[in-house]
Design a protein around this motif. Structure first.
Motif, PDB file in Angstrom:
ATOM      1  N   LYS A  76       0.831  -1.277   0.006  1.00 56.74           N
ATOM      2  CA  LYS A  76       0.013   0.010   0.002  1.00 56.74           C
ATOM      3  C   LYS A  76       0.924   1.172   0.090  1.00 56.74           C
ATOM      4  CE  LYS A  76      -3.886  -2.006   2.943  1.00 56.74           C
ATOM      5  NZ  LYS A  76      -4.600  -1.582   3.691  1.00 56.74           N
ATOM      6  N   THR A  77       0.252   2.254  -0.372  1.00 51.54           N
ATOM      7  CA  THR A  77       0.899   3.524  -0.242  1.00 51.54           C
ATOM      8  C   THR A  77       0.769   4.183   1.161  1.00 51.54           C
ATOM      9  OG1 THR A  77      -0.839   4.802  -1.052  1.00 51.54           O
ATOM     10  CG2 THR A  77       0.693   4.035  -2.673  1.00 51.54           C
TER      11      THR A  77
ATOM     12  N   GLU B 125      -1.088   6.844   1.617  1.00 51.39           N
ATOM     13  CA  GLU B 125      -1.996   7.340   1.489  1.00 51.39           C
ATOM     14  C   GLU B 125      -3.162   6.377   1.617  1.00 51.39           C
ATOM     15  OE1 GLU B 125       0.808   9.930   0.160  1.00 51.39           O
ATOM     16  OE2 GLU B 125       0.380   7.936  -0.245  1.00 51.39           O
ATOM     17  N   GLN B 126      -2.975   4.734   1.596  1.00 45.43           N
ATOM     18  CA  GLN B 126      -3.732   4.087   1.269  1.00 45.43           C
ATOM     19  C   GLN B 126      -4.101   3.334   3.015  1.00 45.43           C
ATOM     20  OE1 GLN B 126      -2.097   1.816  -1.491  1.00 45.43           O
ATOM     21  NE2 GLN B 126      -3.901   2.026  -2.888  1.00 45.43           N
ATOM     22  N   LEU B 127      -3.077   3.681   3.938  1.00 43.23           N
ATOM     23  CA  LEU B 127      -3.214   3.127   5.242  1.00 43.23           C
ATOM     24  C   LEU B 127      -4.260   3.689   5.710  1.00 43.23           C
ATOM     25  CD1 LEU B 127       0.592   3.022   5.945  1.00 43.23           C
ATOM     26  CD2 LEU B 127      -0.788   1.240   5.495  1.00 43.23           C
ATOM     27  N   GLU B 128      -4.948   3.304   6.865  1.00 43.00           N
ATOM     28  CA  GLU B 128      -5.939   3.901   7.895  1.00 43.00           C
ATOM     29  C   GLU B 128      -5.684   3.817   9.151  1.00 43.00           C
ATOM     30  OE1 GLU B 128      -9.725   2.337   6.382  1.00 43.00           O
ATOM     31  OE2 GLU B 128      -9.376   2.651   4.203  1.00 43.00           O
TER      32      GLU B 128
ATOM     33  N   ASP C 127      -5.895   0.125  11.135  1.00 39.27           N
ATOM     34  CA  ASP C 127      -5.333  -0.846  10.559  1.00 39.27           C
ATOM     35  C   ASP C 127      -4.555  -1.559  11.738  1.00 39.27           C
ATOM     36  OD1 ASP C 127      -6.552  -0.110   8.122  1.00 39.27           O
ATOM     37  OD2 ASP C 127      -4.572   0.514   7.055  1.00 39.27           O
TER      38      ASP C 127
ATOM     39  N   TYR D  22       2.991  -4.678   4.046  1.00 41.67           N
ATOM     40  CA  TYR D  22       2.093  -3.655   3.504  1.00 41.67           C
ATOM     41  C   TYR D  22       2.735  -2.501   2.994  1.00 41.67           C
ATOM     42  CZ  TYR D  22      -1.984  -6.409   4.460  1.00 41.67           C
ATOM     43  OH  TYR D  22      -2.842  -7.296   4.920  1.00 41.67           O
TER      44      TYR D  22
ATOM     45  N   ALA E  89       3.271   9.244  -1.841  1.00 40.56           N
ATOM     46  CA  ALA E  89       2.852   8.809  -3.141  1.00 40.56           C
ATOM     47  C   ALA E  89       3.660  10.060  -4.080  1.00 40.56           C
ATOM     48  CB  ALA E  89       1.616   8.776  -3.595  1.00 40.56           C
TER      49      ALA E  89
END
Length: 161
Positions: A18-19, A21-24, A27, A90, A159
């Protein structure tokens, strides 16, 4: 006859990367549980050079109010190493640095205890042109008791960098 695509090791990922920006927030990355043995404690004692008898002398430990020798706190903290989880898989190649770690040791750990480490993302922010990830690092024992509570921070490439 159809041709088989060439194998590319860079496509052989455990999980899709993931980038930042895709982590939350929320998680979770767990490490496999592990039951500590006297051998683990002895190995850590040799590596750390911490020879305090509280960690290896049963009589000393009992005389000082403990039911058994106490596993080194830093050894318990080591179970929260991000590489013990899938977190590094990840984030793939965007990792820059592991910048800080903190921990509170909340309960004793002894040989025979089974530990359950986990990292949970609690904050995502941009710092000096990089993505900063803060995780809560926890370790529970087989009785469900929280024996370690702490935090890690990491810097990741953004990113658009």
């Amino acid at each position: 006859m159809s041709s088989t695509p060439a194998f590319d090791p860079s496509d052989f990922l455990i999980v899709p990367a993931k980038t930042f920006e895709q982590l939350e927030v929320g998680d979770i990355f767990r490490a496999p549980s592990r039951t500590l043995t006297d051998a683990h404690a002895s190995a850590f004692q040799a590596v750390s050079a911490d020879n305090h008898p509280i960690h290896y002398d049963e009589e000393y430990a009992r005389a000082h109010g403990h039911s058994a020798p106490v596993v080194h706190g830093l050894q318990v903290l080591a179970f929260t190493a991000p590489g013990a989880t899938l977190f590094p898989h990840y984030i793939g190649d965007i990792f820059i640095a592991f910048t800080s770690v903190s921990a509170r040791f909340l309960g004793e750990v002894h040989a025979g205890d089974t530990l359950y480490p986990q990292l949970e993302i609690t904050d995502l922010s941009e710092v000096d042109g990089a993505g900063q990830v803060t995780t809560r690092a926890t370790v529970h024992n087989q009785r469900g008791e929280l024996v370690l509570d702490g935090a890690h921070t990491y810097l990741l490439t953004l990113a658009d960098s």
